[in-house]
Write a protein that holds these residues in place. Structure first.
Motif, PDB file in Angstrom:
ATOM      1  N   GLU A 196      48.913  48.385  17.737  1.00 32.05           N
ATOM      2  CA  GLU A 196      47.543  47.856  17.831  1.00 32.05           C
ATOM      3  C   GLU A 196      47.410  47.170  19.184  1.00 32.05           C
ATOM      4  OE1 GLU A 196      44.309  47.204  18.049  1.00 32.05           O
ATOM      5  OE2 GLU A 196      44.220  47.291  15.853  1.00 32.05           O
ATOM      6  N   ASN A 198      44.396  46.172  20.574  1.00 28.05           N
ATOM      7  CA  ASN A 198      43.172  45.362  20.631  1.00 28.05           C
ATOM      8  C   ASN A 198      42.216  45.848  21.719  1.00 28.05           C
ATOM      9  OD1 ASN A 198      41.652  43.272  19.472  1.00 28.05           O
ATOM     10  ND2 ASN A 198      42.249  41.819  21.052  1.00 28.05           N
ATOM     11  N   THR A 200      38.981  46.770  23.260  1.00 21.98           N
ATOM     12  CA  THR A 200      37.623  46.270  23.017  1.00 21.98           C
ATOM     13  C   THR A 200      37.552  45.319  21.809  1.00 21.98           C
ATOM     14  OG1 THR A 200      36.957  48.196  21.662  1.00 21.98           O
ATOM     15  CG2 THR A 200      36.568  48.321  24.046  1.00 21.98           C
ATOM     16  N   ASP A 202      39.291  45.613  18.830  1.00 19.09           N
ATOM     17  CA  ASP A 202      39.403  46.268  17.523  1.00 19.09           C
ATOM     18  C   ASP A 202      40.149  45.406  16.503  1.00 19.09           C
ATOM     19  OD1 ASP A 202      37.991  48.493  18.242  1.00 19.09           O
ATOM     20  OD2 ASP A 202      39.716  49.826  18.459  1.00 19.09           O
ATOM     21  N   GLN A 205      38.392  42.696  14.461  1.00 16.09           N
ATOM     22  CA  GLN A 205      37.429  43.094  13.435  1.00 16.09           C
ATOM     23  C   GLN A 205      38.017  42.970  12.025  1.00 16.09           C
ATOM     24  OE1 GLN A 205      34.496  43.424  14.277  1.00 16.09           O
ATOM     25  NE2 GLN A 205      34.178  44.611  16.130  1.00 16.09           N
ATOM     26  N   TYR A 268      39.789  52.610  11.235  1.00 18.12           N
ATOM     27  CA  TYR A 268      38.535  53.229  11.648  1.00 18.12           C
ATOM     28  C   TYR A 268      37.815  53.754  10.413  1.00 18.12           C
ATOM     29  CZ  TYR A 268      39.395  53.079  16.675  1.00 18.12           C
ATOM     30  OH  TYR A 268      39.587  52.660  17.965  1.00 18.12           O
ATOM     31  N   THR A 273      39.663  51.616   6.372  1.00 18.37           N
ATOM     32  CA  THR A 273      39.822  50.163   6.464  1.00 18.37           C
ATOM     33  C   THR A 273      40.146  49.570   5.097  1.00 18.37           C
ATOM     34  OG1 THR A 273      38.324  49.982   8.369  1.00 18.37           O
ATOM     35  CG2 THR A 273      38.672  47.992   7.065  1.00 18.37           C
ATOM     36  N   LYS A 328      43.101  59.386  17.176  1.00 19.47           N
ATOM     37  CA  LYS A 328      41.637  59.345  17.087  1.00 19.47           C
ATOM     38  C   LYS A 328      41.054  60.689  16.678  1.00 19.47           C
ATOM     39  CE  LYS A 328      41.122  57.495  21.206  1.00 19.47           C
ATOM     40  NZ  LYS A 328      40.483  56.950  22.421  1.00 19.47           N
ATOM     41  N   SER A 416      33.788  47.679  20.230  1.00 23.25           N
ATOM     42  CA  SER A 416      34.793  47.952  19.215  1.00 23.25           C
ATOM     43  C   SER A 416      34.206  48.774  18.076  1.00 23.25           C
ATOM     44  CB  SER A 416      35.338  46.640  18.647  1.00 23.25           C
ATOM     45  OG  SER A 416      36.129  46.901  17.502  1.00 23.25           O
ATOM     46  N   TYR A 417      34.940  49.795  17.661  1.00 24.25           N
ATOM     47  CA  TYR A 417      34.540  50.600  16.511  1.00 24.25           C
ATOM     48  C   TYR A 417      35.513  50.426  15.342  1.00 24.25           C
ATOM     49  CZ  TYR A 417      31.508  52.969  19.905  1.00 24.25           C
ATOM     50  OH  TYR A 417      30.547  53.252  20.861  1.00 24.25           O
ATOM     51  N   GLY A 418      36.354  49.399  15.397  1.00 19.59           N
ATOM     52  CA  GLY A 418      37.337  49.171  14.351  1.00 19.59           C
ATOM     53  C   GLY A 418      36.794  48.336  13.204  1.00 19.59           C
ATOM     54  N   GLY A 422      32.973  47.162  13.099  1.00 20.10           N
ATOM     55  CA  GLY A 422      33.011  48.171  14.150  1.00 20.10           C
ATOM     56  C   GLY A 422      32.294  49.451  13.751  1.00 20.10           C
TER      57      GLY A 422
END
Length: 450
Positions: A196, A198, A200, A202, A205, A268, A273, A328, A416-418, A422
């Motif tokens: 991980e 981090n 942005t 992520d 979140q 994600y 999550t 991803k 962040s999209y996490g 996110g």
């Protein structure tokens, strides 16, 4: 005695389920493979978020110039953020002839005297590896002289891909940092986050949710990380690999050496999550913790469903093509499906065998796994009637040419999209992309053109 990692052992990883069934080792170097990111870049990406450590590139000026600050990795470190400093020995032709070890020694002395880091990571590069500079010896002498860890990272670009570089970075951390210091306090629910970075923010979140449950992040490799924390990582009750399977060698060896079990998760999208938070609680083996976790997930999913309702109406029936790298290829596909998109294709060019398996699981048999996305994505857009292309900045021109919406989801992204929050950020960005008229108009011929 040399402490260089054995590349063959890192390529043939026993914890990887696909290694025994493949003729060639995972991520074995092939001619031209480093054009997508070399081992040096992979190692620096994995370690760079340690803001209280100096990152010294032992090589020509261009090595640090091409790799420095390539990802927006946030830190809460209150001291001087040393990731904002690009350190290099600046090897020249003269050093190639006479050796660069003396320059490396003086560079370390200079950094320690003026910046007082908690540790110094020293990265070997193609040039210094080929001329045979002994960075192990220099780092050992410097550590004795200055009383702080000096971590040699043997990841010259020519040894292989970015993925292999991440494994080498994990090996360096395990050899020189993990287990060298005891934590000030401990708790029954201490975990390490491995892989991980981090990007942005992520990590921020979902870690507040873990903290609410009483789960403490003892250390990270390496998002918002601290050198002192990773040195005490051997006392964690669980290692949590966040997407980056390249670091499975580290977690497997920590299990053998310290008895620390590990799991692999992704943060994600809503489904992943929720599944990841629950998997962490179950792996820690406390029934009350699991019960509280299920209540928290129900609360968060109910809130998220209400917030996503207007977005899902916009995304209904929309098709997306995903061209990104590694984990991803499936983790962002999962998030897109949670928003109501049909993911018709994803790129697996830089994916591991495990990533490809997950991508197939998420996309189904009808989904297209692109092995050469640069050539394939335009044809796939025509073939599937896709409405949206998610990729790195270079693919913007394909979206413009095909007159479909585009979103940048690569490492250069700014949001962040996490986690749950996110996913809302991703929904807002994709709504704006789909409703932006520029993509339909920019490639249109001017009225005076025939």
């Amino acid at each position: 005695m040399t402490r260089k990692p054995k590349i063959r052992d890192l390529l043939d990883e026993s914890a990887c389920t696909h290694s025994p069934t493949k003729k060639n080792a995972c991520n074995a170097p092939t001619p031209g493979a480093t054009t997508g990111g070399c081992a040096f870049e992979g190692s620096q990406i994995s370690l760079f978020p340690y803001a209280d450590a100096a990152h010294l590139v032992h090589g020509p000026m261009t090595c640090v110039g091409a790799s420095w600050e390539t990802r927006l990795t946030h830190t809460s470190w209150a001291g001087r953020d040393l990731t904002q400093m690009g350190f290099t020995t600046g090897i020249t032709t003269n050093d190639v002839v006479f050796g660069g070890e003396e320059k490396l020694r003086s560079s370390i002395d200079y950094i320690v005297e003026r910046y007082a880091p908690e540790a110094v990571f020293v990265y070997s590069t193609c040039v210094t590896a080929m001329i045979g500079d002994d960075i192990d010896m220099v780092c050992k002498q410097a550590a004795e002289a200055h009383g702080i860890p000096m971590v040699p990272v043997h990841a010259p670009g020519f040894v292989g891909s970015k993925n292999l570089g991440s494994r080498i970075a994990g090996e360096a951390v395990l050899t020189h940092l993990v287990g060298t210091q005891e934590p000030e306090t401990s708790s029954p629910f201490d975990i390490n986050l491995i892989g991980e970075y981090n990007v942005t923010g992520d990590m921020w979140q979902y870690t507040p949710l873990l903290e609410e449950l009483g789960i403490r992040v003892l250390s990270t490799l390496s998002g918002d990380g601290r050198v002192a924390h990773i040195r005490s990582a051997h006392r964690a009750k669980l290692n949590v690999i966040v997407c980056a399977k390249s670091l499975v060698s580290l977690t497997r060896k920590m299990q053998e050496r310290y008895g620390t079990p590990f799991i692999s998760v992704s943060f994600y999208g809503k489904r992943d999550t929720s599944a990841s938070i629950l998997a962490i609680a179950e792996a820690l083996g406390d029934a009350e913790l699991v019960a509280r976790t299920k209540q928290l997930i129900t609360r968060e999913e109910t809130r998220l469903a209400q917030q996503l309702a207007p977005y899902r109406e916009i995304f209904e029936g929309k098709k997306a093509v995903l061209n990104t790298g590694g984990n991803k290829s499936w983790s962002i596909a999962s998030a897109l499906q949670d928003l109501g998109f049909e993911v018709v294709a994803t790129s697996v060019k830089k994916a591991t065998e495990a990533d490809k398996e997950k991508a197939r699981e998420y996309l189904g048999e009808a989904g297209i796994l692109m092995t050469n996305p640069g050539q394939e994505q335009a044809k796939v857009i025509d073939q599937t009637g896709a409405d949206l292309l998610l990729a790195g900045g270079r693919s913007l021109f394909t979206a413009i040419k095909k007159k479909i919406a585009f979103a940048d989801v690569n490492q250069e992204k700014k949001k962040s999209y996490g986690g749950y929050a996110g996913l809302l950020n991703l929904a807002e960005d994709l709504k704006n992309a789909l409703q932006n008229p520029v993509f339909k108009n920019v490639a249109r011929r001017a009225p005076w053109e025939k």
